[in-house]
Scaffold this motif. Structure first.
Motif: not given
Length: 404
Positions: A308, A312-313, A334-336, A351
Motif C-alpha cells: 500500500l 499502488n492503491d 488490501e489495495l483499492r 496492507a
C-alpha cells in the motif's frame, strides 16, 4: 488478434496516429501494442516512437504487422532523481527528432511517464494534430512512492508537469476509474473527454500448457511472481513473506519463482540470500512468452505483493490480470484497485503485513478446491467484464471524440 472484430471506422480511416512511449520498447509494452493493433484495424496508419530494447526490439526502425516503429537509444536512469532527469531529457530530444521526420499526424497519443511528452504534442498540435494523453501512471504518486522524499520541490515540479499535460490534452485515457477521477478532479477535465481503457491481457495468448513437475524443484507446490522489480513493486515484501512462511508458519513444501527484471533485481537477489531463501527462490529475469506460460501453468499460487502506497492503491496491476487469464489464484495486499480487478480471485492480507500474507499463501496451499474455484472466477472476469474487447471499444470512442 487484439483487433479482431474491429473493422475500419469512417472517422479513423486513413488518419495517422503517432504514439509516444518512453519507459518500455514496443511491442514489449503489451498495452501499447494492443492499442496499436486496434487502431490499425480501424483503418489508421500507426507510428510509434519508443526506446530501443536491449535483448529484443533493438532495430532503429521497423514495420511490424503494419505498425511503423521508430526507436531511439536510451540509457536507463540510475542514481535517483538526477538520473531520471538525464534519461527523460535524452528521451525527449530523440522523440522531438523522430517526430519531425514522420510528417502529417492527425492524433498524437502520449503514454506517460514522464509527463513531459505534452511538449512534443504541443509542437504537433500547431500542425493540426489532436492530443490524447494515455495516463499509465500518476507521476506525483509515483514520485512519492518511489523516492520517499515527501512533497518537496521536485514533487511540486512533477505536479506542475501533470497539470500542463492535462491542460494540453484534448482527450484523456485512464487505465481505471480511480485514474479517471484524478483526471476529472485534479486535472479539471470534462467527463465527456475522459475514457477508461483498462489494461487487459489478450486471453488467447494466455493458455495453459502441460505442467512440468521439474519446475517445482522437487517440491509439491510452486509459487510464482510475475512482473517488474522496482522499488514500489513489493518484491521485498514477497521475499519477507516467504521467509515468514518458512520460519513462522513452518512450511517448506514450496519452491518460488520470480519472473521479471527491473531496477532492484540485483538487490532482491541479494535479499533472498540474506533471508536464507536461495535454495527455495529462483530469479529468472525476463523470459520468453513460451517460458512464461510454462511457469504460470505449473504455479499453484501466484503472488501480488505490491505494498500500500499512494500509487499502488489506485493502480491496476498487469500481473493481477495475467494471473487471472491463466486461471491462477493469488494473494494480494488490501489495495483499492487490486480488489476491483481481482474480486474473489484473490485473498487479501492487511496492507503491508507480510506475516498475514504468508498465512494466506498457506491457506491456499492447503485447499486445492478453493484454488480451483478462485482461478475459475478470475478467468471468467478477464473473459467477461474486464476483457480487452471492452477496452478496444473505449479506445475507439476516445479517438472519435478527439477527431470528431
Amino acid at each position: 488478434m487484439p483487433g479482431e472484430g474491429f473493422s475500419e471506422n469512417d472517422i479513423l480511416r486513413n488518419r495517422v496516429a503517432l504514439i509516444l512511449v518512453e519507459n518500455l520498447s514496443v511491442p514489449f509494452d503489451r498495452r501499447v501494442w494492443q492499442e496499436c493493433q486496434t487502431l490499425r484495424d480501424a483503418g489508421m496508419t500507426v507510428h510509434v516512437i519508443c526506446p530501443r530494447g536491449t535483448k529484443r526490439d533493438s532495430e532503429a526502425e521497423v514495420v511490424l504487422d503494419g505498425v511503423h516503429i521508430h526507436r531511439y537509444p536510451l540509457q536507463a536512469a540510475t542514481g535517483g532523481p538526477a538520473g531520471y532527469a538525464r534519461e527523460y531529457g535524452s528521451a525527449l530530444w530523440h522523440t522531438f527528432r523522430l517526430a519531425r521526420k514522420i510528417g502529417r499526424v492527425d492524433v498524437v497519443h502520449a503514454c506517460n511517464p514522464p509527463d513531459l511528452l505534452f511538449l512534443v504534442a504541443r509542437m504537433l498540435r500547431r500542425r493540426g494534430a489532436k492530443f490524447i494523453f494515455d495516463q499509465h501512471d500518476l507521476v506525483p504518486e509515483l514520485y512519492l512512492s518511489r523516492f520517499d522524499r515527501g512533497q518537496d520541490f521536485l514533487y511540486r515540479g512533477v505536479c506542475a508537469l501533470e497539470r500542463a499535460t492535462y491542460r494540453a490534452a484534448d482527450v484523456v485515457i485512464a487505465t481505471n476509474e480511480s485514474y479517471r477521477q484524478v483526471a476529472r478532479i485534479r486535472g479539471g477535465k470534462r467527463p465527456e473527454d475522459l475514457f477508461v481503457v483498462r489494461s487487459a491481457p489478450v486471453v488467447e495468448r494466455f493458455h495453459e500448457v502441460p505442467v512440468e513437475p521439474e519446475l517445482k524443484r522437487g517440491k509439491p507446490n510452486l509459487l510464482c511472481y510475475l512482473g517488474v522489480m522496482g522499488p514500489q513493486d513489493g518484491v521485498d515484501y514477497a521475499l519477507r513473506a516467504l521467509a515468514s512462511l518458512r520460519d513462522e508458519v513452518g512450511r517448506d513444501d514450496w519452491h518460488a519463482v520470480f519472473v521479471g527484471a527491473g531496477d532492484t533485481f540485483d538487490e532482491m537477489v541479494a535479499l533472498s540470500r540474506e533471508l536464507g531463501l536461495s535454495g527455495q527462490v529462483e530469479f529468472t529475469g525476463r523470459v520468453s512468452d513460451e517460458d512464461l506460460l510454462r511457469y504460470l501453468s505449473a504455479a499453484d499460487v501466484c503472488l501480488s505483493p505490491d505494498p500500500l502506497n499512494p500509487l499502488n492503491d489506485v493502480s491496476t496491476m498487469n500481473k493481477v490480470m495475467e494471473y487471472m487469464a491463466m486461471g491462477k489464484p493469488m494473494v494480494s495486499f488490501e489495495l483499492r484497485e487490486a480488489r476491483v480487478s481481482a474480486g474473489e480471485a484473490a485473498l487479501y492480507a492487511p496492507a503491508n503485513d507480510v506475516a498475514e500474507f504468508a498465512k494466506l499463501v498457506a491457506v491456499l496451499l492447503d485447499d486445492p478446491e478453493q484454488r480451483e474455484r478462485m482461478g475459475k472466477l478470475g478467468r471468467e472476469r478477464v473473459r467477461g467484464p474486464l476483457a480487452w474487447g471492452n477496452s478496444q471499444a473505449a479506445l475507439i470512442k476516445a479517438y472519435e471524440r478527439a477527431l470528431g
